[in-house]
Design a protein around this motif. Structure first.
Motif, PDB file in Angstrom:
ATOM      1  N   VAL A  16      -6.126 -31.340 -39.914  1.00 45.44           N
ATOM      2  CA  VAL A  16      -4.913 -32.140 -39.671  1.00 45.44           C
ATOM      3  C   VAL A  16      -5.237 -33.627 -39.761  1.00 45.44           C
ATOM      4  N   LEU A  17      -6.347 -34.028 -39.160  1.00 46.72           N
ATOM      5  CA  LEU A  17      -6.741 -35.437 -39.194  1.00 46.72           C
ATOM      6  C   LEU A  17      -7.058 -35.909 -40.606  1.00 46.72           C
ATOM      7  N   ASP A  18      -7.704 -35.046 -41.383  1.00 47.84           N
ATOM      8  CA  ASP A  18      -8.038 -35.416 -42.766  1.00 47.84           C
ATOM      9  C   ASP A  18      -6.782 -35.630 -43.597  1.00 47.84           C
ATOM     10  N   ILE A  19      -5.733 -34.837 -43.329  1.00 49.93           N
ATOM     11  CA  ILE A  19      -4.490 -34.948 -44.100  1.00 49.93           C
ATOM     12  C   ILE A  19      -3.686 -36.175 -43.673  1.00 49.93           C
ATOM     13  N   LEU A  20      -3.552 -36.385 -42.369  1.00 51.07           N
ATOM     14  CA  LEU A  20      -2.642 -37.427 -41.874  1.00 51.07           C
ATOM     15  C   LEU A  20      -3.314 -38.785 -41.650  1.00 51.07           C
ATOM     16  N   SER A  21      -4.595 -38.783 -41.370  1.00 53.71           N
ATOM     17  CA  SER A  21      -5.379 -40.037 -41.287  1.00 53.71           C
ATOM     18  C   SER A  21      -4.801 -41.076 -40.322  1.00 53.71           C
ATOM     19  N   ILE A  22      -4.296 -40.612 -39.173  1.00 57.75           N
ATOM     20  CA  ILE A  22      -3.939 -41.546 -38.108  1.00 57.75           C
ATOM     21  C   ILE A  22      -4.686 -41.122 -36.843  1.00 57.75           C
ATOM     22  N   PRO A  23      -4.919 -42.043 -35.911  1.00 53.88           N
ATOM     23  CA  PRO A  23      -5.752 -41.731 -34.743  1.00 53.88           C
ATOM     24  C   PRO A  23      -5.154 -40.625 -33.869  1.00 53.88           C
ATOM     25  N   LEU A  24      -6.026 -39.784 -33.376  1.00 60.94           N
ATOM     26  CA  LEU A  24      -5.629 -38.657 -32.533  1.00 60.94           C
ATOM     27  C   LEU A  24      -5.428 -39.118 -31.094  1.00 60.94           C
ATOM     28  N   LEU A  25      -4.209 -38.875 -30.569  1.00 57.17           N
ATOM     29  CA  LEU A  25      -3.899 -39.247 -29.195  1.00 57.17           C
ATOM     30  C   LEU A  25      -4.184 -38.096 -28.229  1.00 57.17           C
ATOM     31  N   GLY A  26      -3.981 -36.874 -28.691  1.00 58.93           N
ATOM     32  CA  GLY A  26      -4.204 -35.733 -27.817  1.00 58.93           C
ATOM     33  C   GLY A  26      -3.932 -34.416 -28.520  1.00 58.93           C
ATOM     34  N   VAL A  27      -4.436 -33.343 -27.904  1.00 57.33           N
ATOM     35  CA  VAL A  27      -4.216 -31.986 -28.399  1.00 57.33           C
ATOM     36  C   VAL A  27      -3.684 -31.162 -27.230  1.00 57.33           C
ATOM     37  N   VAL A  28      -2.460 -30.668 -27.372  1.00 56.53           N
ATOM     38  CA  VAL A  28      -1.828 -29.872 -26.319  1.00 56.53           C
ATOM     39  C   VAL A  28      -1.947 -28.401 -26.697  1.00 56.53           C
ATOM     40  N   PRO A  29      -2.608 -27.592 -25.877  1.00 53.80           N
ATOM     41  CA  PRO A  29      -2.786 -26.186 -26.233  1.00 53.80           C
ATOM     42  C   PRO A  29      -1.487 -25.393 -26.135  1.00 53.80           C
ATOM     43  N   GLU A  30      -1.409 -24.297 -26.886  1.00 58.95           N
ATOM     44  CA  GLU A  30      -0.300 -23.344 -26.734  1.00 58.95           C
ATOM     45  C   GLU A  30      -0.259 -22.913 -25.274  1.00 58.95           C
ATOM     46  N   SER A  31       0.911 -22.978 -24.654  1.00 59.65           N
ATOM     47  CA  SER A  31       0.963 -22.742 -23.211  1.00 59.65           C
ATOM     48  C   SER A  31       2.328 -22.232 -22.773  1.00 59.65           C
ATOM     49  N   GLN A  32       2.320 -21.177 -21.969  1.00 60.65           N
ATOM     50  CA  GLN A  32       3.569 -20.689 -21.368  1.00 60.65           C
ATOM     51  C   GLN A  32       4.092 -21.677 -20.322  1.00 60.65           C
ATOM     52  N   ASP A  33       3.201 -22.500 -19.792  1.00 60.51           N
ATOM     53  CA  ASP A  33       3.621 -23.473 -18.769  1.00 60.51           C
ATOM     54  C   ASP A  33       4.643 -24.455 -19.324  1.00 60.51           C
ATOM     55  N   VAL A  34       4.496 -24.826 -20.605  1.00 57.58           N
ATOM     56  CA  VAL A  34       5.433 -25.771 -21.221  1.00 57.58           C
ATOM     57  C   VAL A  34       6.820 -25.142 -21.325  1.00 57.58           C
ATOM     58  N   LEU A  35       6.874 -23.891 -21.771  1.00 58.96           N
ATOM     59  CA  LEU A  35       8.153 -23.183 -21.889  1.00 58.96           C
ATOM     60  C   LEU A  35       8.795 -23.000 -20.516  1.00 58.96           C
ATOM     61  N   ARG A  36       7.995 -22.629 -19.541  1.00 61.56           N
ATOM     62  CA  ARG A  36       8.503 -22.427 -18.179  1.00 61.56           C
ATOM     63  C   ARG A  36       9.066 -23.745 -17.623  1.00 61.56           C
ATOM     64  N   ALA A  37       8.350 -24.829 -17.884  1.00 59.34           N
ATOM     65  CA  ALA A  37       8.795 -26.144 -17.398  1.00 59.34           C
ATOM     66  C   ALA A  37      10.142 -26.522 -18.004  1.00 59.34           C
ATOM     67  N   SER A  38      10.300 -26.281 -19.311  1.00 63.29           N
ATOM     68  CA  SER A  38      11.568 -26.594 -19.979  1.00 63.29           C
ATOM     69  C   SER A  38      12.712 -25.789 -19.387  1.00 63.29           C
ATOM     70  N   ASN A  39      12.436 -24.520 -19.088  1.00 67.93           N
ATOM     71  CA  ASN A  39      13.482 -23.637 -18.570  1.00 67.93           C
ATOM     72  C   ASN A  39      13.934 -24.023 -17.164  1.00 67.93           C
ATOM     73  N   ILE A  40      13.056 -24.641 -16.389  1.00 67.26           N
ATOM     74  CA  ILE A  40      13.443 -25.038 -15.032  1.00 67.26           C
ATOM     75  C   ILE A  40      13.868 -26.505 -14.951  1.00 67.26           C
ATOM     76  N   GLY A  41      13.873 -27.189 -16.099  1.00 70.46           N
ATOM     77  CA  GLY A  41      14.339 -28.578 -16.128  1.00 70.46           C
ATOM     78  C   GLY A  41      13.380 -29.558 -15.491  1.00 70.46           C
ATOM     79  N   SER A  42      12.092 -29.389 -15.803  1.00 69.88           N
ATOM     80  CA  SER A  42      11.088 -30.308 -15.252  1.00 69.88           C
ATOM     81  C   SER A  42       9.956 -30.465 -16.257  1.00 69.88           C
ATOM     82  N   PRO A  43       9.526 -31.700 -16.558  1.00 66.86           N
ATOM     83  CA  PRO A  43       8.388 -31.882 -17.467  1.00 66.86           C
ATOM     84  C   PRO A  43       7.153 -31.160 -16.921  1.00 66.86           C
ATOM     85  N   VAL A  44       6.336 -30.617 -17.810  1.00 64.86           N
ATOM     86  CA  VAL A  44       5.160 -29.857 -17.372  1.00 64.86           C
ATOM     87  C   VAL A  44       4.201 -30.733 -16.565  1.00 64.86           C
ATOM     88  N   THR A  45       4.203 -32.038 -16.818  1.00 66.19           N
ATOM     89  CA  THR A  45       3.324 -32.948 -16.063  1.00 66.19           C
ATOM     90  C   THR A  45       3.750 -33.058 -14.598  1.00 66.19           C
TER      91      THR A  45
END
Length: 273
Positions: A199-228
């Motif tokens: 991905v970095l080789d194709i897009l060539s912009i600095p990497l800010l972060g990598v968010v893993p696949e997570s059920q926590d993100v989906l659960r957070a969206s469903n309850i109306g609260s950011p996962v953070t």
């Protein structure tokens, strides 16, 4: 007060986690003591208020302010969990053509006076709402999944950031950050998705972060609260919190659960500083 930062969170493809990322980053910035407003530019769909759990509190919206039917203060929704976090929702009933260049410029200028960070949650793609969301940005977070179609569409967005923003028109370069979401180290290892290095080789912009696949993100969206906020100890929340620290200029090692730490140490030293 320090100069306000206008940050657009954008993507070429829908469904990559852009709005959940806007909410998580906005909340993490607000938790750090910064004043933050998130502006939903996805006129006609309006998802940011749902993810923030504020859908029942929407009275006025971005279009109401642009068209003079409400003052900005009437449309802003203060988050009940974080007093330094506010939301300016999109309209669910209006067309994107209701967004005007002058109207958006006036709203962004007023928000700059009130907040440390103005986060513009862009609709996916390259149409009018997306170009207006990025128009006044000082910096951009390009959200992509490690898939060929998502990365290719992100490349088009990077081209727009370099040509359609006010900064670009003044001959300045907009600061761009890459946020990779829904990353699965095991699938990448098997070749079922692109590696971070691909991905970095194709897009060539600095990497800010990598968010893993997570059920926590989906659960957070469903309850109306950011996962953070709702799952602060989860891998996804930690990835967003680390990304925010990098956004603010801190040096944070780029690691991800279950991946080869040796590779990420090398990557952080080479590309993500």
């Amino acid at each position: 007060m320090a100069q306000a930062q206008v940050l657009v969170v954008t993507s070429g493809k829908g469904g990559v986690g852009k709005t959940t990322s806007s909410a998580s980053i906005g909340a993490a910035l607000a938790q750090s003591g910064q004043t933050v407003v998130m502006v939903d530019f996805d006129v006609g769909l309006r998802n940011l208020d749902l993810i923030m759990g504020a859908e029942r509190r929407v009275v006025f919206d971005l279009i109401s302010v642009i068209q003079g039917h409400a003052k900005l203060g009437q449309a802003l929704i203060r988050d009940k969990r974080l007093e330094t976090l506010s939301l300016l929702p999109a309209s669910q009933t209006r067309d994107k053509d209701a967004l005007t260049d002058e109207g958006v410029a006036n709203v962004i200028a007023e928000l700059r006076e009130r907040f440390d960070w103005v986060i513009c949650d862009s609709p996916a793609g390259i149409e009018r709402g997306a170009t207006l969301a990025m128009r006044h940005a000082d910096a951009a977070i390009v959200v992509t999944n490690p898939e060929v179609s998502s990365v290719r569409d992100s490349d088009r967005i990077i081209g727009l950031l370099d040509s359609k923003t006010e900064k670009a028109e003044r001959g300045e370069r907009i600061q761009k950050h890459l946020l990779i979401t829904r990353y699965d180290a095991a699938r990448a290892e098997k070749g079922e998705m692109l590696s971070i290095e691909d991905v970095l080789d194709i897009l060539s912009i600095p990497l800010l972060g990598v968010v893993p696949e997570s059920q926590d993100v989906l659960r957070a969206s469903n309850i109306g609260s950011p996962v953070t906020l709702s799952s602060a100890d989860s891998a996804a929340a930690r990835a967003y919190s680390d990304a925010v620290r990098r956004l603010k200029g801190e040096s944070v090692p780029m690691t991800i659960p279950s991946d080869r730490k040796r590779f990420f140490g090398k990557l952080f030293g080479r590309r993500a500083a």
